[in-house]
Design a protein around this motif. Structure first.
Motif, PDB file in Angstrom:
ATOM      1  N   THR A  30      -2.716   3.929  10.578  1.00 53.13           N
ATOM      2  CA  THR A  30      -2.645   4.333   9.180  1.00 53.13           C
ATOM      3  C   THR A  30      -4.060   4.640   8.695  1.00 53.13           C
ATOM      4  OG1 THR A  30      -0.764   2.859   8.867  1.00 53.13           O
ATOM      5  CG2 THR A  30      -1.834   3.672   6.890  1.00 53.13           C
ATOM      6  N   PRO A  31      -4.330   5.870   8.274  1.00 51.41           N
ATOM      7  CA  PRO A  31      -5.668   6.214   7.782  1.00 51.41           C
ATOM      8  C   PRO A  31      -6.015   5.397   6.541  1.00 51.41           C
ATOM      9  CG  PRO A  31      -4.246   8.168   7.919  1.00 51.41           C
ATOM     10  CD  PRO A  31      -3.404   6.993   8.224  1.00 51.41           C
ATOM     11  N   TRP A  32      -7.295   5.202   6.314  1.00 48.21           N
ATOM     12  CA  TRP A  32      -7.746   4.365   5.199  1.00 48.21           C
ATOM     13  C   TRP A  32      -7.249   4.894   3.862  1.00 48.21           C
ATOM     14  CZ3 TRP A  32     -10.456   6.373   1.201  1.00 48.21           C
ATOM     15  CH2 TRP A  32     -11.058   7.613   1.402  1.00 48.21           C
ATOM     16  N   TRP A  33      -7.018   6.183   3.736  1.00 52.18           N
ATOM     17  CA  TRP A  33      -6.660   6.796   2.463  1.00 52.18           C
ATOM     18  C   TRP A  33      -5.161   6.757   2.174  1.00 52.18           C
ATOM     19  CZ3 TRP A  33      -3.404  10.534   4.075  1.00 52.18           C
ATOM     20  CH2 TRP A  33      -3.647  11.124   5.307  1.00 52.18           C
ATOM     21  N   VAL A 136      -1.734  -1.098  -2.038  1.00 50.43           N
ATOM     22  CA  VAL A 136      -2.812  -1.050  -1.045  1.00 50.43           C
ATOM     23  C   VAL A 136      -2.850  -2.345  -0.233  1.00 50.43           C
ATOM     24  CG1 VAL A 136      -5.307  -0.895  -0.712  1.00 50.43           C
ATOM     25  CG2 VAL A 136      -4.181   0.575  -2.394  1.00 50.43           C
ATOM     26  N   VAL A 137      -2.850  -3.471  -0.925  1.00 48.33           N
ATOM     27  CA  VAL A 137      -2.965  -4.759  -0.238  1.00 48.33           C
ATOM     28  C   VAL A 137      -1.729  -5.037   0.608  1.00 48.33           C
ATOM     29  CG1 VAL A 137      -3.146  -7.255  -0.607  1.00 48.33           C
ATOM     30  CG2 VAL A 137      -4.521  -5.687  -1.992  1.00 48.33           C
ATOM     31  N   TRP A 138      -0.555  -4.900   0.006  1.00 46.56           N
ATOM     32  CA  TRP A 138       0.681  -5.197   0.720  1.00 46.56           C
ATOM     33  C   TRP A 138       0.936  -4.175   1.822  1.00 46.56           C
ATOM     34  CZ3 TRP A 138       4.635  -8.131  -2.520  1.00 46.56           C
ATOM     35  CH2 TRP A 138       5.562  -8.762  -1.699  1.00 46.56           C
ATOM     36  N   GLY A 139       0.565  -2.936   1.570  1.00 48.17           N
ATOM     37  CA  GLY A 139       0.775  -1.898   2.585  1.00 48.17           C
ATOM     38  C   GLY A 139       0.010  -2.178   3.861  1.00 48.17           C
ATOM     39  N   ARG A 140      -1.209  -2.639   3.732  1.00 45.81           N
ATOM     40  CA  ARG A 140      -1.998  -2.950   4.924  1.00 45.81           C
ATOM     41  C   ARG A 140      -1.426  -4.159   5.660  1.00 45.81           C
ATOM     42  NH1 ARG A 140      -7.629  -1.251   2.073  1.00 45.81           N
ATOM     43  NH2 ARG A 140      -7.295   0.973   2.396  1.00 45.81           N
ATOM     44  N   HIS A 141      -0.963  -5.137   4.899  1.00 46.86           N
ATOM     45  CA  HIS A 141      -0.318  -6.305   5.502  1.00 46.86           C
ATOM     46  C   HIS A 141       0.983  -5.879   6.210  1.00 46.86           C
ATOM     47  CE1 HIS A 141       1.206 -10.332   6.081  1.00 46.86           C
ATOM     48  NE2 HIS A 141       2.285 -10.034   5.378  1.00 46.86           N
ATOM     49  N   TYR A 142       1.730  -5.023   5.558  1.00 51.05           N
ATOM     50  CA  TYR A 142       2.983  -4.519   6.124  1.00 51.05           C
ATOM     51  C   TYR A 142       2.731  -3.798   7.444  1.00 51.05           C
ATOM     52  CZ  TYR A 142       6.993  -1.564   6.850  1.00 51.05           C
ATOM     53  OH  TYR A 142       8.049  -0.938   7.422  1.00 51.05           O
ATOM     54  N   ASP A 143       1.689  -2.985   7.513  1.00 53.27           N
ATOM     55  CA  ASP A 143       1.354  -2.277   8.751  1.00 53.27           C
ATOM     56  C   ASP A 143       1.143  -3.257   9.905  1.00 53.27           C
ATOM     57  OD1 ASP A 143       1.520   0.201   7.627  1.00 53.27           O
ATOM     58  OD2 ASP A 143      -0.647   0.527   7.511  1.00 53.27           O
ATOM     59  N   THR A 144       0.459  -4.357   9.622  1.00 54.07           N
ATOM     60  CA  THR A 144       0.224  -5.375  10.646  1.00 54.07           C
ATOM     61  C   THR A 144       1.544  -5.973  11.127  1.00 54.07           C
ATOM     62  OG1 THR A 144      -1.914  -5.889   9.646  1.00 54.07           O
ATOM     63  CG2 THR A 144      -0.981  -7.537  11.125  1.00 54.07           C
TER      64      THR A 144
END
Length: 154
Positions: A30-33, A136-144
């Motif tokens: 997932t790109p940073w943006w 943003v926060v939950w999305g990055r956690h979700y990706d993991t």
């Protein structure tokens, strides 16, 4: 006629499927943006929809959200080469998506009810800003979680 695999062929086929799932987990970059743009789309829609704006503006915001989400998903699919909806990947990522959706509905609903009920613009704006950051926060956690679910299923 049905063809049947012998146990060795069946095991080899299952190993190929497992390797494919592990490869997909590795390719889900997932790109940073991605999440900041998604957060702006969601937060903007909530802020406009709950602000008491004229209906034509709300419909315009909904159309902008839909177009933005489509473009974002298309860009992600091109970059990653794959698409995982998250609801079929595994139990942890699916539960996280369900909880995130429920929390989002509560936050958006609270902002809308307070804003429209008291004819104030700021509760919807605050709800939109909170949802943008939460995305943003939950999305990055979700990706993991999604990657872990894919690897464990492999």
């Amino acid at each position: 006629m049905e063809s049947q695999l012998n146990p060795q062929e069946a095991r080899a086929a299952l190993e190929e499927v497992n390797a494919s799932r592990a490869e997909i987990a590795d390719r889900l970059y997932t790109p940073w943006w991605y999440h900041p743009i998604l957060g702006l789309l969601i937060g903007g829609l909530v802020a406009v929809a709950g602000s008491g704006a004229r209906l034509v503006i709300v419909w315009g915001a909904a159309a902008a959200f839909a177009l933005g989400a489509l473009l974002l998903a298309t860009a992600y699919r091109r970059i990653a080469g794959v698409w995982a909806d998250g609801f079929t990947a595994g139990p942890r990522s699916r539960r996280s998506a369900q909880v995130a959706f429920a929390v989002g509905v509560v936050i958006a609903g609270t902002g809308a009810v307070l804003g429209l009920g008291f004819e104030l613009w700021w509760p919807a704006t605050v709800a939109g800003a909170v949802l943008a950051v939460l995305t943003v926060v939950w999305g990055r956690h979700y990706d993991t979680l999604l990657r872990a679910d894919l690897r464990e299923a492999a």
